[in-house]
Design a protein around this motif. Structure first.
Motif, short mmCIF file in Angstrom:
data_model
loop_
_atom_site.label_atom_id
_atom_site.label_comp_id
_atom_site.label_asym_id
_atom_site.label_seq_id
_atom_site.Cartn_x
_atom_site.Cartn_y
_atom_site.Cartn_z
N ASP A 44 -31.06 20.03 -9.28
CA ASP A 44 -30.76 21.23 -10.06
C ASP A 44 -29.49 21.05 -10.89
O ASP A 44 -28.90 22.03 -11.35
N LYS A 45 -29.06 19.81 -11.06
CA LYS A 45 -27.84 19.56 -11.83
C LYS A 45 -28.03 20.05 -13.26
O LYS A 45 -29.14 20.05 -13.80
N LEU A 46 -26.93 20.45 -13.86
CA LEU A 46 -26.95 20.88 -15.25
C LEU A 46 -27.20 19.66 -16.15
O LEU A 46 -26.84 18.53 -15.80
N VAL A 47 -27.79 19.91 -17.30
CA VAL A 47 -28.17 18.81 -18.19
C VAL A 47 -26.95 18.00 -18.61
O VAL A 47 -27.01 16.77 -18.64
N TYR A 48 -25.84 18.65 -18.91
CA TYR A 48 -24.66 17.88 -19.32
C TYR A 48 -24.14 17.01 -18.17
O TYR A 48 -23.61 15.92 -18.40
N GLU A 49 -24.31 17.45 -16.92
CA GLU A 49 -23.91 16.64 -15.77
C GLU A 49 -24.80 15.41 -15.66
O GLU A 49 -24.33 14.31 -15.36
N ILE A 50 -26.09 15.61 -15.88
CA ILE A 50 -27.03 14.49 -15.84
C ILE A 50 -26.71 13.50 -16.96
O ILE A 50 -26.73 12.28 -16.74
N ALA A 51 -26.41 14.01 -18.14
CA ALA A 51 -26.05 13.14 -19.27
C ALA A 51 -24.88 12.25 -18.89
O ALA A 51 -24.93 11.02 -19.08
#
Length: 83
Positions: A44-51
């Motif tokens: 459920d990580k935020l997209v910017y965290e995944i980036a």
């Protein structure tokens, strides 16, 4: 890397391209996007965290590269999993 293994950057690029049929940057981006797909699908990580976790320092660039390879934004991809 080239210097460490005793090749010129051009020579290493040519050998890598011949072996994989991809440039190093294309290979690296494909790998990073595969990692991002896994994280988008299983966390459920935020997209910017995944980036950031996948090696993209720029969130907008991550979106652009993701869209190039997958044909939709990371958010659209995640939303499509819920269907």
């Amino acid at each position: 890397v080239a210097k460490e293994i005793g090749y010129s950057p051009t020579s290493l690029y040519n050998k890598f391209k011949k072996a994989t049929n991809l440039s190093f940057n294309d290979y690296l981006n494909r790998y990073r996007i595969q990692q991002a797909i896994h994280l988008l699908s299983h966390t459920d990580k935020l997209v910017y965290e995944i980036a950031e976790e996948c090696g993209f320092n720029n969130y907008k660039y991550f979106n652009k590269v993701f869209n190039k390879y997958i044909g939709m934004s990371p958010t659209e991809f995640r939303d499509s999993l819920a269907l």
